[in-house]
Design an enzyme around this catalytic site. Structure first.
Site, PDB file in Angstrom:
ATOM      1  N   LYS A  93       1.052  -1.053   0.039  1.00  0.00           N
ATOM      2  CA  LYS A  93       0.019   0.006  -0.179  1.00  0.00           C
ATOM      3  C   LYS A  93       0.929   1.378  -0.112  1.00  0.00           C
ATOM      4  O   LYS A  93       2.241   0.985   0.438  1.00  0.00           O
ATOM      5  CB  LYS A  93      -0.801   0.073   1.255  1.00  0.00           C
ATOM      6  CG  LYS A  93      -1.956   0.883   1.276  1.00  0.00           C
ATOM      7  CD  LYS A  93      -3.351  -0.148   0.388  1.00  0.00           C
ATOM      8  CE  LYS A  93      -4.468   0.937   0.049  1.00  0.00           C
ATOM      9  NZ  LYS A  93      -5.571   0.465  -0.484  1.00  0.00           N
ATOM     10  N   THR A 145     -15.182  -2.670  -6.747  1.00  0.00           N
ATOM     11  CA  THR A 145     -15.329  -2.744  -5.357  1.00  0.00           C
ATOM     12  C   THR A 145     -16.804  -2.832  -4.851  1.00  0.00           C
ATOM     13  O   THR A 145     -17.076  -3.687  -4.086  1.00  0.00           O
ATOM     14  CB  THR A 145     -14.516  -1.869  -4.655  1.00  0.00           C
ATOM     15  OG1 THR A 145     -13.268  -1.661  -5.370  1.00  0.00           O
ATOM     16  CG2 THR A 145     -14.345  -2.063  -3.340  1.00  0.00           C
ATOM     17  N   SER A 160      -8.329  -5.336 -10.559  1.00  0.00           N
ATOM     18  CA  SER A 160      -6.790  -4.770 -10.868  1.00  0.00           C
ATOM     19  C   SER A 160      -6.029  -5.967 -11.344  1.00  0.00           C
ATOM     20  O   SER A 160      -5.184  -6.023 -12.365  1.00  0.00           O
ATOM     21  CB  SER A 160      -6.175  -4.269  -9.661  1.00  0.00           C
ATOM     22  OG  SER A 160      -7.015  -2.916  -9.312  1.00  0.00           O
ATOM     23  N   ASN A 167     -15.875   6.273  -4.744  1.00  0.00           N
ATOM     24  CA  ASN A 167     -16.101   5.039  -5.775  1.00  0.00           C
ATOM     25  C   ASN A 167     -16.572   3.760  -5.168  1.00  0.00           C
ATOM     26  O   ASN A 167     -17.643   3.478  -5.929  1.00  0.00           O
ATOM     27  CB  ASN A 167     -14.380   4.663  -6.087  1.00  0.00           C
ATOM     28  CG  ASN A 167     -14.551   3.732  -7.079  1.00  0.00           C
ATOM     29  OD1 ASN A 167     -14.149   2.547  -6.321  1.00  0.00           O
ATOM     30  ND2 ASN A 167     -14.849   3.921  -8.121  1.00  0.00           N
ATOM     31  N   ASP A 205      -6.843   4.370  -4.496  1.00  0.00           N
ATOM     32  CA  ASP A 205      -7.595   4.136  -3.083  1.00  0.00           C
ATOM     33  C   ASP A 205      -8.269   5.543  -2.933  1.00  0.00           C
ATOM     34  O   ASP A 205      -8.464   6.394  -3.795  1.00  0.00           O
ATOM     35  CB  ASP A 205      -6.756   3.846  -2.192  1.00  0.00           C
ATOM     36  CG  ASP A 205      -7.342   3.573  -0.690  1.00  0.00           C
ATOM     37  OD1 ASP A 205      -7.964   2.406  -0.821  1.00  0.00           O
ATOM     38  OD2 ASP A 205      -7.211   4.007   0.121  1.00  0.00           O
TER      39      ASP A 205
HETATM   40  P1  NDP Z   1     -13.358   7.818  -2.263  1.00  0.00           P
HETATM   41  O1  NDP Z   1     -12.242   8.782  -1.936  1.00  0.00           O
HETATM   42  O2  NDP Z   1     -13.676   7.826  -3.546  1.00  0.00           O
HETATM   43  O3  NDP Z   1     -14.591   8.096  -1.384  1.00  0.00           O
HETATM   44  C1  NDP Z   1     -14.549   8.217   0.079  1.00  0.00           C
HETATM   45  C2  NDP Z   1     -15.720   8.703   0.626  1.00  0.00           C
HETATM   46  O4  NDP Z   1     -15.910   8.432   2.133  1.00  0.00           O
HETATM   47  C3  NDP Z   1     -16.137  10.028   0.018  1.00  0.00           C
HETATM   48  O5  NDP Z   1     -17.430  10.360   0.086  1.00  0.00           O
HETATM   49  C4  NDP Z   1     -15.366  10.599   1.478  1.00  0.00           C
HETATM   50  O6  NDP Z   1     -16.047  11.866   1.702  1.00  0.00           O
HETATM   51  C5  NDP Z   1     -16.326   9.728   2.410  1.00  0.00           C
HETATM   52  N1  NDP Z   1     -15.487   9.802   4.089  1.00  0.00           N
HETATM   53  C6  NDP Z   1     -14.075   9.903   4.056  1.00  0.00           C
HETATM   54  N2  NDP Z   1     -13.889  10.093   5.667  1.00  0.00           N
HETATM   55  C7  NDP Z   1     -15.122   9.877   6.069  1.00  0.00           C
HETATM   56  C8  NDP Z   1     -15.637  10.129   7.274  1.00  0.00           C
HETATM   57  N3  NDP Z   1     -14.915  10.304   8.549  1.00  0.00           N
HETATM   58  N4  NDP Z   1     -16.781  10.057   7.590  1.00  0.00           N
HETATM   59  C9  NDP Z   1     -18.093  10.136   6.459  1.00  0.00           C
HETATM   60  N5  NDP Z   1     -17.520   9.973   5.283  1.00  0.00           N
HETATM   61  C10 NDP Z   1     -15.969   9.919   4.928  1.00  0.00           C
HETATM   62  O7  NDP Z   1     -12.726   6.501  -1.624  1.00  0.00           O
HETATM   63  P2  NDP Z   1     -13.186   4.984  -1.996  1.00  0.00           P
HETATM   64  O8  NDP Z   1     -14.659   4.974  -2.279  1.00  0.00           O
HETATM   65  O9  NDP Z   1     -12.304   4.555  -3.141  1.00  0.00           O
HETATM   66  O10 NDP Z   1     -12.567   4.319  -0.719  1.00  0.00           O
HETATM   67  C11 NDP Z   1     -13.626   4.235   0.296  1.00  0.00           C
HETATM   68  C12 NDP Z   1     -12.877   2.834   1.186  1.00  0.00           C
HETATM   69  O11 NDP Z   1     -13.074   1.767   0.722  1.00  0.00           O
HETATM   70  C13 NDP Z   1     -11.617   3.264   1.907  1.00  0.00           C
HETATM   71  O12 NDP Z   1     -11.439   2.684   3.200  1.00  0.00           O
HETATM   72  C14 NDP Z   1     -10.563   2.419   0.875  1.00  0.00           C
HETATM   73  O13 NDP Z   1      -9.509   2.354   1.328  1.00  0.00           O
HETATM   74  C15 NDP Z   1     -11.792   1.339   0.566  1.00  0.00           C
HETATM   75  N6  NDP Z   1     -11.388   0.447  -0.584  1.00  0.00           N
HETATM   76  C16 NDP Z   1     -11.603   1.093  -1.898  1.00  0.00           C
HETATM   77  C17 NDP Z   1     -11.171   0.099  -2.889  1.00  0.00           C
HETATM   78  C18 NDP Z   1     -11.337   0.897  -4.603  1.00  0.00           C
HETATM   79  O14 NDP Z   1     -11.250  -0.011  -5.236  1.00  0.00           O
HETATM   80  N7  NDP Z   1     -11.764   2.313  -4.460  1.00  0.00           N
HETATM   81  C19 NDP Z   1     -10.720  -1.022  -2.826  1.00  0.00           C
HETATM   82  C20 NDP Z   1     -10.915  -1.615  -1.520  1.00  0.00           C
HETATM   83  C21 NDP Z   1     -11.289  -0.702  -0.661  1.00  0.00           C
HETATM   84  P3  NDP Z   1     -15.395  13.449   1.439  1.00  0.00           P
HETATM   85  O15 NDP Z   1     -16.018  13.619  -0.156  1.00  0.00           O
HETATM   86  O16 NDP Z   1     -16.000  14.299   2.173  1.00  0.00           O
HETATM   87  O17 NDP Z   1     -14.009  13.151   1.918  1.00  0.00           O
END
Ligand code: NDP
Length: 433
Positions: free
Chosen positions: A114, A197, A365, A228, A154
């Protein structure tokens, strides 16, 4: 704990896994003799570097870059890059450690890694993000390669960032399209990677419910996040006939009893890069509230946290139980604190841990890597079908480990054990390295 007293998230991830591995260690005393766990929790390599960049107003900035190459026992390092102000060595190590067993569960030959930086892409112009990505890759390129280490996206790293990173890598090393995944479709990206995902999370949840004689149809689901993972989880849940009643971002959450429309979320968050509160301005039946979606009290069936680590506390888990939830499956990495997981167990809530439930992204991926090696592009349907099969098989492997060690439907322990057994066998076969 002695070596890294301040790495609390890393320790949380490690102890959550180690606590469940006892039955395997009892069955394999040779693993204990070989001090396998001490080797498993120590990254093969942790790289930290300076990332200087210039903002549009001419000012100079310095961020910290990281890549932790945790374990290459079963294949080249693979894992995302996160751009968020909270990124530090602790966070990258927790994510890298989780990635080892997650990648193993996919059944594909990929090791765990990572990386990322404490750079915050929020509010930055495209040019600023590009300059940052170019500077970041100027150092990272020394440590990665199609058969060595293949980063992906991520939090904070989507198609735009991967494009800039890929361009910077290419400028320094020539065209090697297998060096990053999550690429644009015009230069080696895979169809269905964007959706993987979120879709995968629902395929896993569907498999779990089916094994327990239940179905997603007409279920009420709370989802957190609006990025995402959340966006495509909403889409697939809706296609399965469930109603997703919430989504959220850092500031607040949206509640719509009629079901969240993923296309509106996508438009606001992915296209316009706006805030989720705008959803309630566009959809009449929706309400917006500040604060955490997990503090919102309403009856529902399934919780799918898709935002970030440690977003569900013990108190919030108690509310989840009180609200009648029967299943929690994790789209985000480590969204439930250990006491929350214990609360699920005490309340007989079936729990699908992140490393199993959200492995769809890394699985596709790896399929992107296969397509790059073949110099072919598979259809959306082909990739989506393979993803579905992989998620079914992840659930089946967890269930098989659960049965083998009589864990009583503890799918968390089952996933840890199933992922660990393959890595352990490979590490043993390769000697003391
Ligand atoms: P993004 O950056 O696309 O989205 C993250 C989302 O979560 C945003 O809407 C963000 O809001 C919100 N968020 C972040 N922190 C908080 C919080 N403290 N409280 C409420 N909402 C919050 O990331 P991803 O969707 O890619 O990733 C989300 C999770 O999934 C992570 O843990 C990541 O590690 C995991 N993941 C992702 C993968 C992928 O393929 N993308 C694969 C496997 C795991 P804001 O816009 O305000 O920041």
């Amino acid at each position: 704990q002695r070596r890294d007293p301040n790495q609390t998230e890393f320790q949380e991830a490690v102890f959550t896994v180690l606590d469940t591995l006892e039955p395997v260690l009892d069955a394999h005393p040779e693993y204990v003799k070989a001090n396998l766990l001490a080797r498993l929790v120590e990254p093969e390599r942790a790289i930290q570097f300076r990332v200087p960049w210039q903002s549009d107003d001419g000012q100079f900035h310095v961020n910290r870059g990281f890549r932790v190459q945790f374990n290459s026992a079963i294949g080249p390092y693979k894992g995302g890059l996160r751009l968020h102000p909270s990124v530090n060595l602790d966070v990258v190590k927790f994510l890298g450690f989780e990635q080892i067993l997650k990648n193993s569960l996919t059944g594909l030959p990929i090791g765990g890694a990572k990386g990322g930086s404490d750079f915050d892409p929020k509010g930055k112009s495209d040019s600023e993000v590009m300059r940052f990505c170019q500077s970041f890759m100027t150092e990272l390129q020394r440590h990665i390669g199609p058969d060595l280490d293949v980063p992906a996206g991520d939090i904070g790293v989507g198609g735009r960032e991967i494009g800039f990173l890929f361009g910077a890598y290419k400028r320094l090393n020539g065209y090697q399209n297998g060096v990053l995944t999550g690429k644009g479709l015009t230069f080696g990206g895979s169809l269905a990677r964007t959706e993987a995902t979120g879709f995968g999370l629902l395929y896993y949840t569907h498999a779990m419910l089916k094994a327990l004689g239940d179905t997603l149809t007409n279920k009420k689901i709370k989802i957190s996040g609006a990025g995402n993972v959340a966006t495509y989880a909403i889409q697939k849940a809706t296609e399965y006939g469930a109603t997703v009643i919430t989504c959220s971002d850092f500031d607040g959450y949206v509640y719509d009893p009629n079901g969240i429309d993923y296309q509106v979320v996508k438009q606001i968050k992915e296209v316009e890069r706006g805030r989720i509160k705008e959803y309630a301005q566009r959809v009449e039946t929706a309400e917006y509230h500040e604060g955490s979606v997990w503090d919102f009290d309403t009856n529902y069936d399934i919780a799918l946290p898709c935002a970030t680590q440690n977003e569900i506390s013990k108190d919030q888990a108690e509310l989840i139980a009180k609200d009648g939830v029967k299943y929690v499956c994790e789209g985000a990495n480590m969204p439930s604190v250990p006491d929350a997981i214990a609360t699920y167990r005490d309340n007989h809530i079936y729990y699908g841990p992140a490393k199993a439930a959200n492995a769809g992204g890394v699985a596709v991926s790896a399929l992107e890597m296969s397509q790059n090696s073949e110099r072919l592009s598979w259809s959306f349907e082909t990739v989506d079908n393979r993803l579905h099969d992989i998620m079914d098989s992840i659930f089946e492997m967890s269930e098989a480990a659960d049965k083998k060690y009589d864990l009583k439907q503890d799918y968390q322990a089952g996933a840890n054990i199933a992922g660990f057994e393959k890595v352990a066998e490979a590490m043993m076969a390769q000697g003391l390295v």
